[in-house]
Design a protein around this motif. Structure first.
Motif, PDB file in Angstrom:
ATOM      1  N   ALA A   8      45.369  56.720  49.434  1.00  0.00           N
ATOM      2  CA  ALA A   8      46.087  55.691  48.672  1.00  0.00           C
ATOM      3  C   ALA A   8      47.121  54.998  49.547  1.00  0.00           C
ATOM      4  O   ALA A   8      47.256  53.772  49.536  1.00  0.00           O
ATOM      5  N   GLU A   9      47.845  55.801  50.342  1.00  0.00           N
ATOM      6  CA  GLU A   9      48.864  55.231  51.223  1.00  0.00           C
ATOM      7  C   GLU A   9      48.233  54.363  52.303  1.00  0.00           C
ATOM      8  O   GLU A   9      48.692  53.248  52.578  1.00  0.00           O
ATOM      9  N   LYS A  10      47.168  54.851  52.926  1.00  0.00           N
ATOM     10  CA  LYS A  10      46.537  54.118  54.032  1.00  0.00           C
ATOM     11  C   LYS A  10      45.885  52.814  53.577  1.00  0.00           C
ATOM     12  O   LYS A  10      45.806  51.855  54.336  1.00  0.00           O
ATOM     13  N   THR A  11      45.360  52.792  52.336  1.00  0.00           N
ATOM     14  CA  THR A  11      44.676  51.594  51.843  1.00  0.00           C
ATOM     15  C   THR A  11      45.583  50.738  50.964  1.00  0.00           C
ATOM     16  O   THR A  11      45.147  49.720  50.427  1.00  0.00           O
ATOM     17  N   LYS A  12      46.856  51.196  50.813  1.00  0.00           N
ATOM     18  CA  LYS A  12      47.817  50.487  49.962  1.00  0.00           C
ATOM     19  C   LYS A  12      47.288  50.319  48.532  1.00  0.00           C
ATOM     20  O   LYS A  12      47.459  49.278  47.896  1.00  0.00           O
ATOM     21  N   SER A  13      46.615  51.349  48.054  1.00  0.00           N
ATOM     22  CA  SER A  13      46.095  51.361  46.682  1.00  0.00           C
ATOM     23  C   SER A  13      47.154  51.947  45.758  1.00  0.00           C
ATOM     24  O   SER A  13      47.629  53.059  45.983  1.00  0.00           O
ATOM     25  N   LYS A  14      47.511  51.224  44.721  1.00  0.00           N
ATOM     26  CA  LYS A  14      48.635  51.630  43.872  1.00  0.00           C
ATOM     27  C   LYS A  14      48.256  52.668  42.820  1.00  0.00           C
ATOM     28  O   LYS A  14      49.037  53.549  42.507  1.00  0.00           O
ATOM     29  N   ASN A  15      47.075  52.531  42.239  1.00  0.00           N
ATOM     30  CA  ASN A  15      46.724  53.384  41.109  1.00  0.00           C
ATOM     31  C   ASN A  15      45.458  54.193  41.386  1.00  0.00           C
ATOM     32  O   ASN A  15      44.379  53.869  40.897  1.00  0.00           O
ATOM     33  N   THR A  16      45.588  55.227  42.194  1.00  0.00           N
ATOM     34  CA  THR A  16      44.436  56.083  42.458  1.00  0.00           C
ATOM     35  C   THR A  16      44.412  57.237  41.462  1.00  0.00           C
ATOM     36  O   THR A  16      45.457  57.713  41.015  1.00  0.00           O
ATOM     37  N   VAL A  17      43.225  57.654  41.123  1.00  0.00           N
ATOM     38  CA  VAL A  17      43.026  58.717  40.136  1.00  0.00           C
ATOM     39  C   VAL A  17      42.026  59.716  40.691  1.00  0.00           C
ATOM     40  O   VAL A  17      41.018  59.332  41.285  1.00  0.00           O
ATOM     41  N   MET A  18      42.321  60.985  40.507  1.00  0.00           N
ATOM     42  CA  MET A  18      41.403  62.041  40.914  1.00  0.00           C
ATOM     43  C   MET A  18      40.491  62.372  39.745  1.00  0.00           C
ATOM     44  O   MET A  18      40.960  62.789  38.682  1.00  0.00           O
ATOM     45  N   MET A  19      39.195  62.149  39.922  1.00  0.00           N
ATOM     46  CA  MET A  19      38.206  62.563  38.930  1.00  0.00           C
ATOM     47  C   MET A  19      37.421  63.737  39.511  1.00  0.00           C
ATOM     48  O   MET A  19      36.910  63.655  40.628  1.00  0.00           O
ATOM     49  N   LEU A  20      37.355  64.805  38.753  1.00  0.00           N
ATOM     50  CA  LEU A  20      36.641  66.015  39.162  1.00  0.00           C
ATOM     51  C   LEU A  20      35.498  66.225  38.191  1.00  0.00           C
ATOM     52  O   LEU A  20      35.689  66.142  36.969  1.00  0.00           O
ATOM     53  N   LEU A  21      34.305  66.526  38.707  1.00  0.00           N
ATOM     54  CA  LEU A  21      33.159  66.556  37.812  1.00  0.00           C
ATOM     55  C   LEU A  21      32.022  67.437  38.306  1.00  0.00           C
ATOM     56  O   LEU A  21      31.897  67.726  39.495  1.00  0.00           O
ATOM     57  N   ASN A  22      31.226  67.854  37.348  1.00  0.00           N
ATOM     58  CA  ASN A  22      29.917  68.451  37.602  1.00  0.00           C
ATOM     59  C   ASN A  22      28.977  67.938  36.520  1.00  0.00           C
ATOM     60  O   ASN A  22      29.331  66.993  35.799  1.00  0.00           O
ATOM     61  N   LEU A 140      36.218  73.605  35.030  1.00  0.00           N
ATOM     62  CA  LEU A 140      35.228  72.982  35.914  1.00  0.00           C
ATOM     63  C   LEU A 140      34.588  74.029  36.824  1.00  0.00           C
ATOM     64  O   LEU A 140      33.366  74.065  36.987  1.00  0.00           O
ATOM     65  N   LYS A 141      35.415  74.882  37.401  1.00  0.00           N
ATOM     66  CA  LYS A 141      34.874  75.902  38.300  1.00  0.00           C
ATOM     67  C   LYS A 141      34.105  76.982  37.547  1.00  0.00           C
ATOM     68  O   LYS A 141      33.112  77.516  38.047  1.00  0.00           O
ATOM     69  N   LEU A 142      34.525  77.295  36.345  1.00  0.00           N
ATOM     70  CA  LEU A 142      33.785  78.268  35.543  1.00  0.00           C
ATOM     71  C   LEU A 142      32.411  77.739  35.139  1.00  0.00           C
ATOM     72  O   LEU A 142      31.461  78.502  35.010  1.00  0.00           O
ATOM     73  N   SER A 143      32.310  76.431  34.946  1.00  0.00           N
ATOM     74  CA  SER A 143      31.037  75.856  34.499  1.00  0.00           C
ATOM     75  C   SER A 143      30.127  75.454  35.650  1.00  0.00           C
ATOM     76  O   SER A 143      28.986  75.037  35.422  1.00  0.00           O
ATOM     77  N   GLY A 144      30.596  75.566  36.885  1.00  0.00           N
ATOM     78  CA  GLY A 144      29.721  75.222  38.012  1.00  0.00           C
ATOM     79  C   GLY A 144      30.483  74.864  39.264  1.00  0.00           C
ATOM     80  O   GLY A 144      30.464  73.717  39.707  1.00  0.00           O
ATOM     81  N   PHE A 145      31.162  75.837  39.839  1.00  0.00           N
ATOM     82  CA  PHE A 145      32.021  75.611  41.011  1.00  0.00           C
ATOM     83  C   PHE A 145      31.262  74.955  42.156  1.00  0.00           C
ATOM     84  O   PHE A 145      31.647  73.913  42.683  1.00  0.00           O
TER      85      PHE A 145
END
Length: 199
Positions: A8-22, A140-145
């Protein structure tokens, strides 16, 4: 504190969000690498709005879900039982949900995290908005790490990574290495890139 913040800092992106999924669950995080005692101080309406909208847009553009169904978790046990176990739900989360319902048709919450996750596992929701790191990572890890991955929203390019960290603790034990999450991250990047082109 993490690669998401670095990018985010390197690309000057203001609103980054972490999405975690399986294949079973998708989570978007309001707070990321924050000590548990500081989580409530880092939750505000603006973050909930930004995170939820970013997740909603990504579900449509990167996963081709026409009408995403989303749920927002409460912070406290039982989503505070109407203020008995904390005031964050009434003071911060519920007002944000009311504003979001103007833009997101299928949105519920704040629900107790255990209820929200259970319903998502039964395919009632396409994405869960979690208040803090372990609220998302444990189920998330319990359902498929080994079959889970990380997707960064809000950058000007598709970025995925394995769900696990650098694993320095097992670096010298080659027989313990498992590349499944890396493979999932590569597949996810490929799928998202193709879907983005279709829009």
């Amino acid at each position: 504190t993490g690669h998401t913040e670095y990018l985010a800092e390197k690309t000057k992106s203001k609103n980054t969000v972490m999405m975690l999924l399986n294949k079973y669950l998708k989570f978007a995080l309001i707070t990321r690498h924050v000590a548990l005692k500081h989580v409530s101080l880092n939750i505000n309406q603006e973050k909930i709005l930004q995170t939820s909208i970013a997740a909603y847009v990504s579900l449509k553009k990167l996963f081709l879900i026409k009408n995403p169904r989303m749920v927002i978790c409460g912070l406290n046990p039982h989503a505070s039982d109407n203020g008995l176990l904390g005031d964050e739900e009434n003071r911060i989360i519920m007002p944000a949900v009311k504003k979001l319902r103007e833009k997101i048709k299928h949105l519920e919450g704040p629900l107790p995290a255990d209820i929200a996750i259970s319903k998502a596992l039964h395919k009632d929701y396409d994405c869960i908005i979690a208040m803090y790191h372990d609220q998302a990572l444990i189920p998330l890890k319990l359902s498929g790490f080994s079959r889970s991955a990380n997707l960064t929203l809000g950058l000007n390019f598709i970025r995925t990574s394995p769900l696990h960290g650098t694993a320095f603790d097992i670096a010298k034990y080659h027989h313990l290495a498992n590349f499944d999450s890396l493979l999932e991250a590569i597949k996810l990047a490929y799928r998202c890139a193709l879907n983005q082109k279709r829009n």
